[in-house]
Scaffold this active site. Sequence first.
Site, PDB file in Angstrom:
ATOM      1  N   LYS A 230       0.817  -1.218   0.000  1.00  0.00           N
ATOM      2  CA  LYS A 230       0.000   0.000   0.000  1.00  0.00           C
ATOM      3  C   LYS A 230       0.850   1.268   0.000  1.00  0.00           C
ATOM      4  O   LYS A 230       2.059   1.231   0.247  1.00  0.00           O
ATOM      5  CB  LYS A 230      -0.956  -0.017   1.207  1.00  0.00           C
ATOM      6  CG  LYS A 230      -2.140  -0.966   0.976  1.00  0.00           C
ATOM      7  CD  LYS A 230      -3.176  -0.898   2.074  1.00  0.00           C
ATOM      8  CE  LYS A 230      -4.313  -1.891   1.762  1.00  0.00           C
ATOM      9  NZ  LYS A 230      -5.288  -1.980   2.863  1.00  0.00           N
ATOM     10  N   ARG A 264      -2.862  -9.692   6.032  1.00  0.00           N
ATOM     11  CA  ARG A 264      -3.371  -9.919   4.678  1.00  0.00           C
ATOM     12  C   ARG A 264      -2.329  -9.416   3.686  1.00  0.00           C
ATOM     13  O   ARG A 264      -2.023  -8.227   3.670  1.00  0.00           O
ATOM     14  CB  ARG A 264      -4.699  -9.159   4.537  1.00  0.00           C
ATOM     15  CG  ARG A 264      -5.355  -9.273   3.180  1.00  0.00           C
ATOM     16  CD  ARG A 264      -6.618  -8.414   3.148  1.00  0.00           C
ATOM     17  NE  ARG A 264      -7.255  -8.454   1.852  1.00  0.00           N
ATOM     18  CZ  ARG A 264      -6.894  -7.693   0.819  1.00  0.00           C
ATOM     19  NH1 ARG A 264      -5.910  -6.829   0.946  1.00  0.00           N
ATOM     20  NH2 ARG A 264      -7.521  -7.796  -0.326  1.00  0.00           N
TER      21      ARG A 264
END
Length: 295
Positions: A230, A264
């Site tokens: 991210k 995750r």
Amino acid sequence: MKQHDAIAGPVLQCGRHALDLSRPRVMGILNVTPDSFSDGGNYLAPETALTRARRMVDEGAEIIDVGGESTRPGATPVPQDEELRRIMPVLEVLCPSLPVPVSVDTSKPEVMRAAAAAGAGLLNDVNGLRAEGALEAARDSGLPICLMHMLGTPRTMQDDPRYDDVTVAVRDFLLARVADCEAVGIPRHRLLLDPGFGFGKRSVHNYQLLRELDQLVASGLPVLVGMSRKGMVGQATNKPPQERLHGSVAAAVMAATLGARVVRVHDVAATREAIDFVSAVLTGGLPEPGRGAGA
Ligand code: 7PJ
């Protein structure tokens, strides 16, 4: 952290699979969104999905997260029929075949119901069950549910997000969602909490949330985090998404050290190795039953 804190933990019943969260687990990401270079209609074939999922399991993933709706900043919502067309053929192949639970990344109640019927083991809702009917669909599934915090919607969430104290805002939001779940009859032992890194947050917010993750862990519910590749990783390392492996592994290590129970990720093998080291330190090197000690 005291040793007993590190080895105590709930066992989630994910359909036919029991998921022991006494140590951190790796959730592998399986996107079934159309190839962005095509004009659509080019979805992941179920056999290809199964091959990718099996490989992640071999690498140490203990949950496979299937998502049919892109939640990237600016993404437009996918209609329900379209989301079902993408994920159901994949779920019908994966759920009976994999030795680990399949999680479904969706916010839509009808998709939750269909996924549960196909044998999914966990519901992962980036919208925290706020869609109309989602609380009831999640309750009726009998499955564990990950409640995530998001400010706004994927389309609008990165338009100038502001918080007085992001950790307090996220914790209060999630605890209010837990109360709403309990009010409709979802027991708290079926819930996981996720601060929602990158969902309506600037890097400064994401870093504070990670630094203060222990405050969410203190809720007593298992915490799941997703930081893989991210912007918060890219911002710190100055790397494009495909080159964020090392930063992403560092993020997973920090989260696990602070008490996160599920990470995750895209890069399962590398994350698993790093998380195994964190587990060894937190448990004092106790081998996990069923896993090679590696001594
Ligand atoms: C997350 C997610 C996350 C949970 C996505 C991406 C965006 N589900 N789905 N937590 N992120 N629970 O992977 O970059 O952080 S999609």
